[in-house]
Design a protein around this motif. Structure first.
Motif, PDB file in Angstrom:
ATOM      1  N   GLU B  42      27.409  45.391  29.707  1.00 48.37           N
ATOM      2  CA  GLU B  42      28.368  46.417  30.122  1.00 48.37           C
ATOM      3  C   GLU B  42      27.821  47.826  29.929  1.00 48.37           C
ATOM      4  O   GLU B  42      28.178  48.739  30.659  1.00 48.37           O
ATOM      5  CB  GLU B  42      29.708  46.271  29.382  1.00 48.37           C
ATOM      6  CG  GLU B  42      30.579  45.154  29.929  1.00 48.37           C
ATOM      7  CD  GLU B  42      30.884  45.295  31.421  1.00 48.37           C
ATOM      8  OE1 GLU B  42      31.195  46.416  31.887  1.00 48.37           O
ATOM      9  OE2 GLU B  42      30.800  44.271  32.132  1.00 48.37           O
ATOM     10  N   PHE B  99      38.104  50.010  25.522  1.00 51.81           N
ATOM     11  CA  PHE B  99      37.571  49.433  26.751  1.00 51.81           C
ATOM     12  C   PHE B  99      38.676  49.139  27.755  1.00 51.81           C
ATOM     13  O   PHE B  99      38.483  49.265  28.964  1.00 51.81           O
ATOM     14  CB  PHE B  99      36.785  48.159  26.416  1.00 51.81           C
ATOM     15  CG  PHE B  99      35.873  47.707  27.514  1.00 51.81           C
ATOM     16  CD1 PHE B  99      36.121  46.525  28.209  1.00 51.81           C
ATOM     17  CD2 PHE B  99      34.758  48.451  27.871  1.00 51.81           C
ATOM     18  CE1 PHE B  99      35.277  46.103  29.225  1.00 51.81           C
ATOM     19  CE2 PHE B  99      33.913  48.040  28.887  1.00 51.81           C
ATOM     20  CZ  PHE B  99      34.173  46.870  29.563  1.00 51.81           C
ATOM     21  N   ALA B 100      39.860  48.785  27.269  1.00 47.17           N
ATOM     22  CA  ALA B 100      40.982  48.522  28.170  1.00 47.17           C
ATOM     23  C   ALA B 100      41.352  49.792  28.920  1.00 47.17           C
ATOM     24  O   ALA B 100      41.574  49.784  30.134  1.00 47.17           O
ATOM     25  CB  ALA B 100      42.197  48.005  27.382  1.00 47.17           C
ATOM     26  N   GLN B 144      35.779  46.557  42.238  1.00 45.59           N
ATOM     27  CA  GLN B 144      35.709  45.126  41.943  1.00 45.59           C
ATOM     28  C   GLN B 144      35.450  44.893  40.458  1.00 45.59           C
ATOM     29  O   GLN B 144      36.112  44.090  39.815  1.00 45.59           O
ATOM     30  CB  GLN B 144      34.592  44.508  42.777  1.00 45.59           C
ATOM     31  CG  GLN B 144      34.544  42.999  42.712  1.00 45.59           C
ATOM     32  CD  GLN B 144      33.438  42.478  43.620  1.00 45.59           C
ATOM     33  OE1 GLN B 144      32.281  42.827  43.476  1.00 45.59           O
ATOM     34  NE2 GLN B 144      33.814  41.632  44.566  1.00 45.59           N
ATOM     35  N   HIS B 145      34.487  45.641  39.927  1.00 46.98           N
ATOM     36  CA  HIS B 145      34.147  45.501  38.507  1.00 46.98           C
ATOM     37  C   HIS B 145      35.360  45.820  37.633  1.00 46.98           C
ATOM     38  O   HIS B 145      35.708  45.081  36.709  1.00 46.98           O
ATOM     39  CB  HIS B 145      32.986  46.444  38.187  1.00 46.98           C
ATOM     40  CG  HIS B 145      32.563  46.433  36.752  1.00 46.98           C
ATOM     41  ND1 HIS B 145      33.133  47.262  35.813  1.00 46.98           N
ATOM     42  CD2 HIS B 145      31.634  45.708  36.096  1.00 46.98           C
ATOM     43  CE1 HIS B 145      32.561  47.035  34.637  1.00 46.98           C
ATOM     44  NE2 HIS B 145      31.657  46.095  34.774  1.00 46.98           N
ATOM     45  N   ASP B 148      38.279  43.210  38.023  1.00 44.68           N
ATOM     46  CA  ASP B 148      37.962  41.955  37.331  1.00 44.68           C
ATOM     47  C   ASP B 148      38.216  42.101  35.838  1.00 44.68           C
ATOM     48  O   ASP B 148      38.736  41.187  35.194  1.00 44.68           O
ATOM     49  CB  ASP B 148      36.498  41.563  37.567  1.00 44.68           C
ATOM     50  CG  ASP B 148      36.250  41.056  38.982  1.00 44.68           C
ATOM     51  OD1 ASP B 148      35.078  40.970  39.383  1.00 44.68           O
ATOM     52  OD2 ASP B 148      37.243  40.761  39.693  1.00 44.68           O
ATOM     53  N   TRP B 149      37.854  43.249  35.289  1.00 45.50           N
ATOM     54  CA  TRP B 149      38.075  43.459  33.854  1.00 45.50           C
ATOM     55  C   TRP B 149      39.550  43.622  33.518  1.00 45.50           C
ATOM     56  O   TRP B 149      40.010  43.157  32.471  1.00 45.50           O
ATOM     57  CB  TRP B 149      37.282  44.664  33.351  1.00 45.50           C
ATOM     58  CG  TRP B 149      35.926  44.263  32.856  1.00 45.50           C
ATOM     59  CD1 TRP B 149      34.722  44.543  33.430  1.00 45.50           C
ATOM     60  CD2 TRP B 149      35.641  43.474  31.696  1.00 45.50           C
ATOM     61  NE1 TRP B 149      33.711  43.975  32.696  1.00 45.50           N
ATOM     62  CE2 TRP B 149      34.232  43.310  31.629  1.00 45.50           C
ATOM     63  CE3 TRP B 149      36.429  42.872  30.701  1.00 45.50           C
ATOM     64  CZ2 TRP B 149      33.598  42.596  30.613  1.00 45.50           C
ATOM     65  CZ3 TRP B 149      35.795  42.154  29.678  1.00 45.50           C
ATOM     66  CH2 TRP B 149      34.403  42.028  29.644  1.00 45.50           C
ATOM     67  N   VAL B 151      41.942  42.181  34.939  1.00 41.29           N
ATOM     68  CA  VAL B 151      42.472  40.817  34.952  1.00 41.29           C
ATOM     69  C   VAL B 151      42.032  40.054  33.703  1.00 41.29           C
ATOM     70  O   VAL B 151      42.844  39.401  33.043  1.00 41.29           O
ATOM     71  CB  VAL B 151      42.026  40.085  36.235  1.00 41.29           C
ATOM     72  CG1 VAL B 151      42.350  38.599  36.163  1.00 41.29           C
ATOM     73  CG2 VAL B 151      42.691  40.703  37.446  1.00 41.29           C
ATOM     74  N   ARG B 152      40.752  40.153  33.352  1.00 48.68           N
ATOM     75  CA  ARG B 152      40.265  39.449  32.159  1.00 48.68           C
ATOM     76  C   ARG B 152      41.009  39.888  30.911  1.00 48.68           C
ATOM     77  O   ARG B 152      41.334  39.068  30.056  1.00 48.68           O
ATOM     78  CB  ARG B 152      38.781  39.762  31.934  1.00 48.68           C
ATOM     79  CG  ARG B 152      37.855  38.804  32.587  1.00 48.68           C
ATOM     80  CD  ARG B 152      36.412  39.161  32.328  1.00 48.68           C
ATOM     81  NE  ARG B 152      35.667  38.791  33.503  1.00 48.68           N
ATOM     82  CZ  ARG B 152      34.993  39.625  34.287  1.00 48.68           C
ATOM     83  NH1 ARG B 152      34.925  40.898  33.981  1.00 48.68           N
ATOM     84  NH2 ARG B 152      34.385  39.190  35.360  1.00 48.68           N
ATOM     85  N   LEU B 153      41.233  41.185  30.798  1.00 52.06           N
ATOM     86  CA  LEU B 153      41.864  41.695  29.584  1.00 52.06           C
ATOM     87  C   LEU B 153      43.378  41.522  29.607  1.00 52.06           C
ATOM     88  O   LEU B 153      43.995  41.250  28.576  1.00 52.06           O
ATOM     89  CB  LEU B 153      41.487  43.165  29.366  1.00 52.06           C
ATOM     90  CG  LEU B 153      39.990  43.426  29.177  1.00 52.06           C
ATOM     91  CD1 LEU B 153      39.743  44.923  28.954  1.00 52.06           C
ATOM     92  CD2 LEU B 153      39.418  42.627  28.019  1.00 52.06           C
ATOM     93  N   ASP B 155      44.905  39.136  31.089  1.00 50.79           N
ATOM     94  CA  ASP B 155      45.140  37.702  30.955  1.00 50.79           C
ATOM     95  C   ASP B 155      44.050  37.066  30.097  1.00 50.79           C
ATOM     96  O   ASP B 155      43.410  36.093  30.488  1.00 50.79           O
ATOM     97  CB  ASP B 155      45.174  37.062  32.361  1.00 50.79           C
ATOM     98  CG  ASP B 155      45.507  35.587  32.321  1.00 50.79           C
ATOM     99  OD1 ASP B 155      45.099  34.863  33.258  1.00 50.79           O
ATOM    100  OD2 ASP B 155      46.150  35.150  31.346  1.00 50.79           O
ATOM    101  N   GLY B 156      43.840  37.632  28.910  1.00 51.07           N
ATOM    102  CA  GLY B 156      42.799  37.127  28.017  1.00 51.07           C
ATOM    103  C   GLY B 156      43.410  36.613  26.725  1.00 51.07           C
ATOM    104  O   GLY B 156      43.870  35.470  26.655  1.00 51.07           O
ATOM    105  N   SER B 160      44.076  41.584  23.716  1.00 51.97           N
ATOM    106  CA  SER B 160      43.613  42.306  24.908  1.00 51.97           C
ATOM    107  C   SER B 160      44.804  42.670  25.797  1.00 51.97           C
ATOM    108  O   SER B 160      44.828  43.739  26.407  1.00 51.97           O
ATOM    109  CB  SER B 160      42.569  41.491  25.675  1.00 51.97           C
ATOM    110  OG  SER B 160      43.140  40.354  26.286  1.00 51.97           O
ATOM    111  N   GLU B 214      47.829  39.907  39.124  1.00 53.72           N
ATOM    112  CA  GLU B 214      46.876  38.872  38.721  1.00 53.72           C
ATOM    113  C   GLU B 214      46.616  38.927  37.224  1.00 53.72           C
ATOM    114  O   GLU B 214      46.337  37.904  36.582  1.00 53.72           O
ATOM    115  CB  GLU B 214      45.574  39.072  39.488  1.00 53.72           C
ATOM    116  CG  GLU B 214      44.860  37.776  39.803  1.00 53.72           C
ATOM    117  CD  GLU B 214      43.478  38.015  40.390  1.00 53.72           C
ATOM    118  OE1 GLU B 214      43.380  38.878  41.306  1.00 53.72           O
ATOM    119  OE2 GLU B 214      42.518  37.374  39.916  1.00 53.72           O
TER     120      GLU B 214
END
Lengths: 336, 257, 101
Positions: B42, B99-100, B144-145, B148-149, B151-153, B155-156, B160, B214
Motif C-alpha cells: 500500500e 486508513f479508513a 477502483q482501488h 475496493d478498500w 468494501v474490504r473495511l 465489510d471486514g 474496521s 457493497e
C-alpha cells in the motif's frame, strides 16, 4: 537501497555443525563445485544450511534497508521545492518500497516469511544499513543522498547481480536497472543548485555534503581485516568484491564528481596517490560506525519507532482485509 | 521572503485552478503516507496515486498559467499563492486520518474526478481535453482501488467497520461543496470549457451509494453543512499544509531547484 | 524451519506474479507479493511490477496453488515436499500438535 556488508554477523558463527555425515559432506562438495562452475542455485536446490541462513540474513537486511530508507527521504516529499522535484522524490521513494518488496520476495524463497522478517526488524534483532540512522535536515540532504548514498549502493549492488543465489541475483538485476535514475537525479539536483542557485543554496549543499560524506564511506562496512565472514561469503559467490575495494572505488569516483559539483569533501587527507593509482583518504571513525550499528546513531530509535508504529497502526487494516477475503472466498467457492 | 503572486480572477483561470488545486492538495495528503502505510504494497499504491495527482496538477497548472496570461509557471501557481487564492474543495485538505478515512476520502474524490475528467474530454479547450484523456484513466484506477478498500473495511472486522462509519460521518458533509455551483461554473458551462460541477452530482451519488452498499454502510443523510474551500475560505488545516509545502520557495527567493 | 519466533496474527497469502510486457511475448515470472485477495493481488502486481512499462497482461497465482516439478536431482531427499515452489514455512500444513515449529 542497499545492504551494508553484513559481516557484522557476530554471534552466528556457530551455525556450522561440527560433525557432518558423509552424505552431507558429499553434497556440500558437489555444491561447492557448482559454485566454482559459476552455476546458479535456485530455491529448491540443496544448499548448506549456513549458505541458506547467510542469505536469509543478508537479503532480509537488504530489504529492511530499503524500507527504512524510505523514511529519511519521504520526510521531504511534502516540502519539496518544486512540483517536478516532488514527483521525482515520490517516484524514488516508491521505487525503494518496491525494491524492499522484491527482496522480501527473494528472501521468502528460502524458508522465511515476510512477517517473520518484519518481526526481526521491529524487535531490533535484524539490522539495516547504518546510513539511514542519520537525519535529513535540509532539501540538499535529499540530493546528497542520491549522489553519495545511492552511489555507494549501486557500487555494492552491481556485483550482487552475479550472486550465486538466483532469486537474489534476479531481484538485484531489476533493482540495478531502476537505481541509476536515483543517483543521477540526486546529482543533478545538487548540480543545479551549485551552478544556478543562490549563495544560500550553495551553502546548503556544502553543509549536506559535510554531514553525509563520512557516513557514506562507512556504508561499505568494516575494513577487510575486520570482516571475518567475508571469506565464506566470497567462497559461496554471495559476496563478489571486498569492502575496502568497493570503498576505494567509491571514493575515487566521488572525488571527481565533487569537482564537477564544486563542493569540498570534508576530508583534508584526500590525496591522489600516483603509485597506487587511487586516492588516499583520512582515518574513518569506526567508533561512530559501531555506535550507530549498535543502536545509538542520531535517528535509530525514531526510525524503528516509525516502522513499528506503521505496522501496529496497520494491524486492523490487515486483519480486516483477511476477514473480508475469508467471507467472500466462501461465496466464490459456492458460485464456482 | 518570497512574496505571493497575484492571481487573475477570470472564470476560466479560476475553473482550472479548482481542478489543479484539488489534485495538488489531495496528492500532498497522499504523499504523507509514504513509509507509514499498513503494508508495503500500500505504500507503493498510495505513492503511485500521489504521483498521478501531482502529474495532473502540473499539467493543469501549466495550462492555467497560459490561460491566465501573467507568465506564471506551474511552480509559482502551486507554491506562491495566498491561502485565499487556493480553490480546492475543503474535502481534500482534511488531515489524512487513519486508513479508513484515507480510502473513503479517496473514493469520494476519485469518483468525482473520474466523472469530471470524463466530461472534460469534450472540453472546448483542446489542451484541457488532452489532459483529461490521460487523467481519466488514472482516476478510474484510483476509484477502483479506493472502492475496493472501502468494501474490504466496511465489510471486514468489527473494528474496521467502526472506523469506516466514523470516517463516513466526518467526511460525508464535505461532499455537498463539490456540487454547489457559482458564477465560475456557469461561465465554464457557457464557454464550453467544462461542466458545472453540479452536473456530476447524481452520477456521483449513484456510484458512491453502490460502493457503500457493497460495504454494508448506509448513505448518511444530508446535513445543512457547506464547506467553502472552492471560494478560498478554507478549514484551519489549509494553513498548515501550505506552510509546509511553500516553505522552501518562500525562504529562498530566487532559488533554482 | 523458522529463523524467529512465530509472530502474532495471520499473514496475507503470497502470490506469484507473471507479466506479459508486449503482445506476442510470453508471460514472465517477475516476483511475488502479499495480498489479501485476488483483486488486491492484481492491482498490487500492476503497481509493483509494471511501474515502468505498460504490461499488457498480468497474471497472479497464489503461490501455494503452484505445483512444481522435482528439481530432478535424486539427492534432494532432504526436502519434505518436492511439489511446492518454495521453502516457505506456511506452505506446509502440519497437524496442529506440531504446528508450533
Amino acid at each position: 537501497m542497499y545492504t551494508q556488508a553484513m559481516d557484522t554477523a557476530g554471534k552466528d558463527a556457530d551455525a556450522r555443525k561440527p560433525v557432518r555425515s558423509a552424505e552431507e559432506a558429499m553434497l556440500e562438495a558437489r555444491f561447492d563445485a557448482r559454485i566454482d562452475d559459476g552455476a546458479f542455485i535456485e530455491a529448491k536446490d540443496w544448499m548448506p544450511e549456513h549458505y541458506r541462513k547467510t542469505l536469509v540474513r543478508q537479503i532480509s537486511q537488504h530489504a529492511h534497508s530499503e524500507i527504512v530508507g524510505m523514511l529519511p527521504e519521504g520526510n521531504w516529499i511534502t516540502r519539496a521545492p518544486t512540483l517536478k522535484r516532488k514527483a521525482i522524490l515520490l517516484a524514488k521513494v516508491q521505487d525503494e518500497g518496491g525494491h524492499g518488496l522484491y527482496l522480501y520476495a527473494a528472501a521468502e524463497t528460502l524458508g522465511t516469511s515476510r512477517d517473520q522478517m518484519l518481526e526481526a526488524l521491529h524487535t531490533g534483532k535484524a539490522k539495516y544499513s547504518s546510513i539511514f540512522n542519520y537525519p535529513t535536515l535540509t532539501w540538499a540532504d535529499v540530493g546528497t543522498i542520491g549522489w553519495l548514498v545511492d552511489g555507494a549502493a549501486i557500487m555494492n549492488q552491481v556485483p550482487i547481480c552475479r550472486c550465486s543465489y538466483a532469486p537474489y541475483a534476479r531481484a538485484m538485476v531489476r533493482i540495478c536497472r531502476e537505481e541509476s535514475f536515483h543517483q543521477r537525479q540526486g546529482f543533478e539536483s545538487l548540480l543545479v543548485m551549485m551552478q544556478q542557485g543562490t549563495e544560500a543554496q550553495k551553502a546548503m549543499v556544502q553543509d549536506a555534503v559535510n554531514r553525509w560524506w563520512w557516513p557514506s564511506v562507512m556504508m561499505f562496512g568494516p575494513p577487510d581485516d575486520q570482516s571475518p565472514n567475508s571469506a565464506q561469503s566470497m567462497r559461496w559467490g554471495i559476496k563478489r568484491v571486498s569492502n575496502d575495494e568497493l570503498r576505494q572505488k567509491f571514493i575515487d569516483a566521488a572525488v571527481e564528481q565533487a569537482k564537477v559539483l564544486g563542493v569540498t569533501l570534508p576530508d583534508p587527507d584526500l590525496k591522489w596517490n600516483e603509485e597506487r593509482q587511487h586516492h588516499d583518504y583520512g582515518r574513518i571513525d569506526w567508533d561512530e560506525f559501531w555506535r550507530v550499528i549498535g543502536g545509538n546513531g542520531p535517528c535509530n530509535r525514531e526510525r524503528l519507532a516509525a516502522r513499528v508504529k506503521a505496522w501496529e497502526d496497520g494491524a486492523w487494516v490487515r486483519e480486516a482485509a483477511l476477514a473480508h477475503a475469508a467471507k467472500h472466498e466462501q461465496t466464490f467457492k459456492e458460485a464456482a | 521572503m518570497q512574496a505571493s503572486i497575484d492571481i487573475a480572477s477570470d472564470a476560466a483561470t479560476q475553473y482550472l485552478l479548482r481542478i489543479g488545486d484539488t489534485a495538488l492538495i489531495l496528492g500532498q495528503r497522499l504523499g504523507e503516507w509514504t513509509g507509514h502505510a499498513p503494508v508495503l504494497e500500500e505504500d507503493i499504491a498510495l505513492a503511485n496515486m500521489a504521483l498521478d495527482l501531482i502529474g495532473q496538477a502540473r499539467a493543469v497548472f501549466s495550462h492555467a498559467g497560459a490561460v491566465e496570461g501573467r507568465g506564471h509557471d506551474e511552480d509559482q501557481l502551486a507554491f506562491l499563492r495566498e491561502e485565499r487564492d487556493y480553490r480546492n474543495p475543503t474535502l481534500v485538505e482534511l488531515p489524512r486520518g487513519d486508513f479508513a478515512f484515507t480510502v473513503l476520502r479517496n473514493a469520494m474524490a476519485a469518483t468525482f474526478l473520474r466523472l469530471l475528467w470524463t466530461r472534460l474530454q469534450a472540453s472546448g479547450d483542446e489542451e484541457l481535453a488532452a489532459i483529461a484523456a490521460k487523467a481519466v484513466k488514472e482516476a478510474r484506477y484510483h476509484q477502483q482501488h479506493a472502492a475496493d478498500w472501502v468494501v474490504r473495511l466496511g465489510d471486514g472486522t468489527e473494528e474496521s467497520r467502526r472506523r469506516m462509519l466514523a470516517a463516513l460521518e466526518t467526511l460525508w458533509p464535505y461532499a455537498a461543496e463539490l456540487f454547489a455551483d457559482d458564477a465560475v461554473d456557469e461561465a465554464a458551462a457557457a464557454s464550453g470549457l467544462g461542466p458545472r460541477w453540479s452536473e456530476l452530482k447524481s452520477d456521483w451519488q449513484a456510484q458512491m451509494a453502490e460502493v457503500l452498499g457493497e460495504a454494508g454502510l448506509a448513505v448518511p443523510a444530508e446535513a445543512p453543512f457547506l464547506s467553502t474551500g472552492k471560494r478560498g475560505v478554507h478549514s484551519e488545516h489549509m494553513g498548515f499544509i501550505l506552510a509546509e509545502m511553500q516553505h522552501l520557495q518562500r525562504a529562498y527567493p530566487g532559488g533554482v531547484w | 524451519m523458522n529463523d524467529n519466533v512465530k509472530p502474532e496474527g495471520a499473514e496475507w497469502p503470497l502470490w506469484e506474479v507473471f507479466v506479459r510486457t508486449k503482445a506476442g511475448l510470453d508471460h514472465k515470472h517477475c516476483g511475488s507479493l502479499h495480498a489479501a485477495d485476488a483483486k488486491m493481488a492484481i492491482q498490487m502486481a500492476r503497481d509493483v511490477y509494471t511501474r515502468r512499462q505498460e504490461g499488457t497482461s498480468v497474471w497472479v497465482v497464489r503461490a501455494d496453488q503452484i505445483v512444481a516439478s522435482d528439481p530432478g536431482d535424486k539427492d534432494m531427499y532432504f526436502d519434505p515436499m518436492e511439489d511446492k515452489v518454495y521453502r516457505h514455512p506456511t506452505f506446509y500444513k502440519l497437524p496442529g500438535s506440531v504446528d508450533h515449529m
